[in-house]
Motif scaffolding. Structure first.
Motif, PDB file in Angstrom:
ATOM      1  N   ARG A  96      -5.564 -48.929  -6.578  1.00 47.65           N
ATOM      2  CA  ARG A  96      -4.160 -49.607  -7.224  1.00 47.65           C
ATOM      3  C   ARG A  96      -2.963 -49.192  -6.316  1.00 47.65           C
ATOM      4  NH1 ARG A  96      -5.568 -49.436 -13.407  1.00 47.65           N
ATOM      5  NH2 ARG A  96      -6.078 -51.572 -13.625  1.00 47.65           N
ATOM      6  N   LEU A  97      -3.187 -48.237  -5.229  1.00 47.45           N
ATOM      7  CA  LEU A  97      -2.302 -47.776  -4.308  1.00 47.45           C
ATOM      8  C   LEU A  97      -2.349 -48.756  -3.176  1.00 47.45           C
ATOM      9  CD1 LEU A  97      -0.020 -45.912  -3.099  1.00 47.45           C
ATOM     10  CD2 LEU A  97      -1.752 -44.475  -2.029  1.00 47.45           C
ATOM     11  N   PHE A  98      -3.587 -48.993  -2.543  1.00 52.01           N
ATOM     12  CA  PHE A  98      -3.754 -49.614  -1.419  1.00 52.01           C
ATOM     13  C   PHE A  98      -3.754 -51.341  -1.533  1.00 52.01           C
ATOM     14  CE2 PHE A  98      -5.518 -45.552   0.033  1.00 52.01           C
ATOM     15  CZ  PHE A  98      -4.804 -45.375   0.954  1.00 52.01           C
ATOM     16  N   ALA A  99      -4.505 -51.591  -2.683  1.00 54.43           N
ATOM     17  CA  ALA A  99      -4.857 -53.187  -2.956  1.00 54.43           C
ATOM     18  C   ALA A  99      -3.400 -54.009  -3.021  1.00 54.43           C
ATOM     19  CB  ALA A  99      -5.422 -53.362  -4.118  1.00 54.43           C
ATOM     20  N   PRO A 100      -2.290 -53.493  -3.555  1.00 54.51           N
ATOM     21  CA  PRO A 100      -1.154 -54.221  -3.440  1.00 54.51           C
ATOM     22  C   PRO A 100      -0.614 -54.257  -2.069  1.00 54.51           C
ATOM     23  CG  PRO A 100      -1.010 -52.418  -5.226  1.00 54.51           C
ATOM     24  CD  PRO A 100      -2.215 -52.127  -4.534  1.00 54.51           C
ATOM     25  N   MET A 101      -0.562 -53.160  -1.332  1.00 54.42           N
ATOM     26  CA  MET A 101      -0.187 -53.231   0.046  1.00 54.42           C
ATOM     27  C   MET A 101      -1.088 -54.191   0.882  1.00 54.42           C
ATOM     28  SD  MET A 101      -0.254 -49.201   1.107  1.00 54.42           S
ATOM     29  CE  MET A 101       0.762 -48.066   0.360  1.00 54.42           C
ATOM     30  N   PHE A 102      -2.261 -54.552   0.549  1.00 53.68           N
ATOM     31  CA  PHE A 102      -2.830 -55.498   1.364  1.00 53.68           C
ATOM     32  C   PHE A 102      -2.514 -57.072   0.840  1.00 53.68           C
ATOM     33  CE2 PHE A 102      -6.402 -52.159   1.714  1.00 53.68           C
ATOM     34  CZ  PHE A 102      -6.140 -52.329   3.140  1.00 53.68           C
ATOM     35  N   ALA A 103      -2.131 -56.941  -0.357  1.00 51.81           N
ATOM     36  CA  ALA A 103      -1.596 -58.308  -0.891  1.00 51.81           C
ATOM     37  C   ALA A 103      -0.208 -58.685  -0.227  1.00 51.81           C
ATOM     38  CB  ALA A 103      -1.420 -58.163  -2.538  1.00 51.81           C
ATOM     39  N   VAL A 104       0.842 -57.688  -0.161  1.00 46.85           N
ATOM     40  CA  VAL A 104       1.802 -57.849   0.521  1.00 46.85           C
ATOM     41  C   VAL A 104       1.595 -58.116   2.131  1.00 46.85           C
ATOM     42  CG1 VAL A 104       4.048 -56.671   1.317  1.00 46.85           C
ATOM     43  CG2 VAL A 104       3.159 -56.568  -0.799  1.00 46.85           C
ATOM     44  N   GLN A 105       0.628 -57.525   2.747  1.00 50.39           N
ATOM     45  CA  GLN A 105       0.307 -57.793   4.077  1.00 50.39           C
ATOM     46  C   GLN A 105      -0.257 -59.186   4.236  1.00 50.39           C
ATOM     47  OE1 GLN A 105      -3.263 -55.507   5.629  1.00 50.39           O
ATOM     48  NE2 GLN A 105      -2.958 -56.493   7.673  1.00 50.39           N
ATOM     49  N   MET A 106      -0.917 -59.633   3.467  1.00 57.03           N
ATOM     50  CA  MET A 106      -1.688 -61.118   3.573  1.00 57.03           C
ATOM     51  C   MET A 106      -0.609 -62.129   3.261  1.00 57.03           C
ATOM     52  SD  MET A 106      -4.609 -60.674   4.277  1.00 57.03           S
ATOM     53  CE  MET A 106      -4.810 -58.919   4.899  1.00 57.03           C
ATOM     54  N   LEU A 107       0.514 -61.627   2.318  1.00 58.95           N
ATOM     55  CA  LEU A 107       1.684 -62.680   2.282  1.00 58.95           C
ATOM     56  C   LEU A 107       2.463 -62.743   3.651  1.00 58.95           C
ATOM     57  CD1 LEU A 107       3.647 -64.239   0.590  1.00 58.95           C
ATOM     58  CD2 LEU A 107       4.829 -62.146   0.041  1.00 58.95           C
ATOM     59  N   PHE A 108       2.665 -61.660   4.151  1.00 55.66           N
ATOM     60  CA  PHE A 108       3.426 -61.611   5.353  1.00 55.66           C
ATOM     61  C   PHE A 108       2.390 -62.517   6.426  1.00 55.66           C
ATOM     62  CE2 PHE A 108       6.275 -58.690   3.649  1.00 55.66           C
ATOM     63  CZ  PHE A 108       7.341 -58.888   4.384  1.00 55.66           C
ATOM     64  N   ILE A 109       1.132 -62.576   6.610  1.00 55.77           N
ATOM     65  CA  ILE A 109       0.426 -63.161   7.562  1.00 55.77           C
ATOM     66  C   ILE A 109       0.504 -64.739   7.271  1.00 55.77           C
ATOM     67  CG2 ILE A 109      -1.997 -63.391   8.220  1.00 55.77           C
ATOM     68  CD1 ILE A 109      -2.514 -60.637   7.813  1.00 55.77           C
ATOM     69  N   CYS A 110       0.457 -64.976   6.126  1.00 58.32           N
ATOM     70  CA  CYS A 110       0.579 -66.381   5.598  1.00 58.32           C
ATOM     71  C   CYS A 110       2.041 -66.936   5.998  1.00 58.32           C
ATOM     72  CB  CYS A 110       0.513 -66.480   4.095  1.00 58.32           C
ATOM     73  SG  CYS A 110      -1.142 -66.375   3.321  1.00 58.32           S
ATOM     74  N   LEU A 111       2.965 -66.214   5.919  1.00 55.52           N
ATOM     75  CA  LEU A 111       4.317 -66.616   6.307  1.00 55.52           C
ATOM     76  C   LEU A 111       4.437 -66.804   7.651  1.00 55.52           C
ATOM     77  CD1 LEU A 111       6.703 -64.523   4.124  1.00 55.52           C
ATOM     78  CD2 LEU A 111       6.125 -66.947   3.935  1.00 55.52           C
ATOM     79  N   ALA A 112       3.481 -65.835   8.606  1.00 52.46           N
ATOM     80  CA  ALA A 112       3.754 -65.891  10.065  1.00 52.46           C
ATOM     81  C   ALA A 112       2.875 -67.118  10.396  1.00 52.46           C
ATOM     82  CB  ALA A 112       2.931 -64.672  10.525  1.00 52.46           C
ATOM     83  N   LEU A 113       1.633 -67.434  10.041  1.00 50.31           N
ATOM     84  CA  LEU A 113       0.745 -68.614  10.411  1.00 50.31           C
ATOM     85  C   LEU A 113       1.068 -69.736   9.839  1.00 50.31           C
ATOM     86  CD1 LEU A 113      -2.382 -66.652  10.171  1.00 50.31           C
ATOM     87  CD2 LEU A 113      -1.215 -66.788  12.123  1.00 50.31           C
ATOM     88  N   GLY A 114       1.838 -69.863   8.780  1.00 49.59           N
ATOM     89  CA  GLY A 114       2.265 -71.069   7.937  1.00 49.59           C
ATOM     90  C   GLY A 114       2.926 -71.907   9.141  1.00 49.59           C
ATOM     91  N   PRO A 115       3.271 -73.246   8.761  1.00 51.00           N
ATOM     92  CA  PRO A 115       2.806 -74.043   7.521  1.00 51.00           C
ATOM     93  C   PRO A 115       1.533 -74.663   7.644  1.00 51.00           C
ATOM     94  CG  PRO A 115       4.228 -75.387   8.781  1.00 51.00           C
ATOM     95  CD  PRO A 115       4.321 -74.050   9.589  1.00 51.00           C
ATOM     96  N   THR A 116       0.702 -74.177   8.728  1.00 44.74           N
ATOM     97  CA  THR A 116      -0.387 -74.812   8.827  1.00 44.74           C
ATOM     98  C   THR A 116      -1.718 -74.228   7.927  1.00 44.74           C
ATOM     99  OG1 THR A 116      -1.363 -73.178  10.455  1.00 44.74           O
ATOM    100  CG2 THR A 116      -0.323 -75.079  11.106  1.00 44.74           C
ATOM    101  N   TYR A 117      -2.637 -75.015   7.251  1.00 41.58           N
ATOM    102  CA  TYR A 117      -3.533 -74.921   6.477  1.00 41.58           C
ATOM    103  C   TYR A 117      -4.947 -75.166   6.713  1.00 41.58           C
ATOM    104  CZ  TYR A 117      -5.889 -73.530   2.060  1.00 41.58           C
ATOM    105  OH  TYR A 117      -6.818 -73.136   1.225  1.00 41.58           O
TER     106      TYR A 117
END
Length: 155
Positions: A96-117
């Motif tokens: 529960r310490l690391f998993a939320p960090m990964f969720a935030v990291q993945m959000l930033f990656i989505c923002l960086a790679l968007g808007p393509t899907y």
């Protein structure tokens, strides 16, 4: 009205009940090891997929796409998180310490790679699903088959 779940195949109730901890552990293990495989090449300077220098690729993404300061330092922190945090989540340690960090990291990656899907051309479907898996793991914790549970210290 009852809050009971009615199964379509009631005879499978025992299987579902006994398989739930194992399936959660398998998901956590697969997620953590998948993330770790992205961090280790950054730390060792090895090629990863089409990236000859994954740490430089991460630094470039952080600096030139996300426009964040201290990109080289953040890239090293990301590599450490992916490598050691991924192994920790795989084992169910400080989940529960690391998993939320990964969720935030993945959000930033989505923002960086968007808007393509799309499935090709660097779409963000993989970090999107990994982010939701990280969120699920963060909410559910390490589970019954985790180091956290073994030592009796789940956050």
């Amino acid at each position: 009205m009852s809050n009971e779940t009615r199964l379509i195949f009631p005879r499978l109730e025992g299987f579902y009940r006994s398989a739930a901890p194992l399936s959660r552990a398998a998901l956590r293990l697969a997620f953590g090891l998948t993330i770790m495989t992205h961090g280790l090449p950054k730390l060792t300077g090895s090629a990863h997929g089409s990236m000859a220098d994954p740490l430089a690729g991460s630094t470039n993404l952080i600096a030139n796409v996300l426009h964040l300061p201290f990109a080289p330092q953040i890239a090293v922190l990301v590599a450490l998180l992916e490598t050691f945090g991924g192994l920790a989540v795989a084992a169910g340690l400080a989940t529960r310490l690391f998993a939320p960090m990964f969720a935030v990291q993945m959000l930033f990656i989505c923002l960086a790679l968007g808007p393509t899907y799309p499935w090709i051309d660097r779409g963000f479907e993989y970090p999107l699903i990994l982010g939701f898996i990280a969120l699920l793991i963060a909410i559910e914790g390490g589970g019954a088959l985790s180091v956290d549970r073994r030592v009796g210290r789940e956050l």
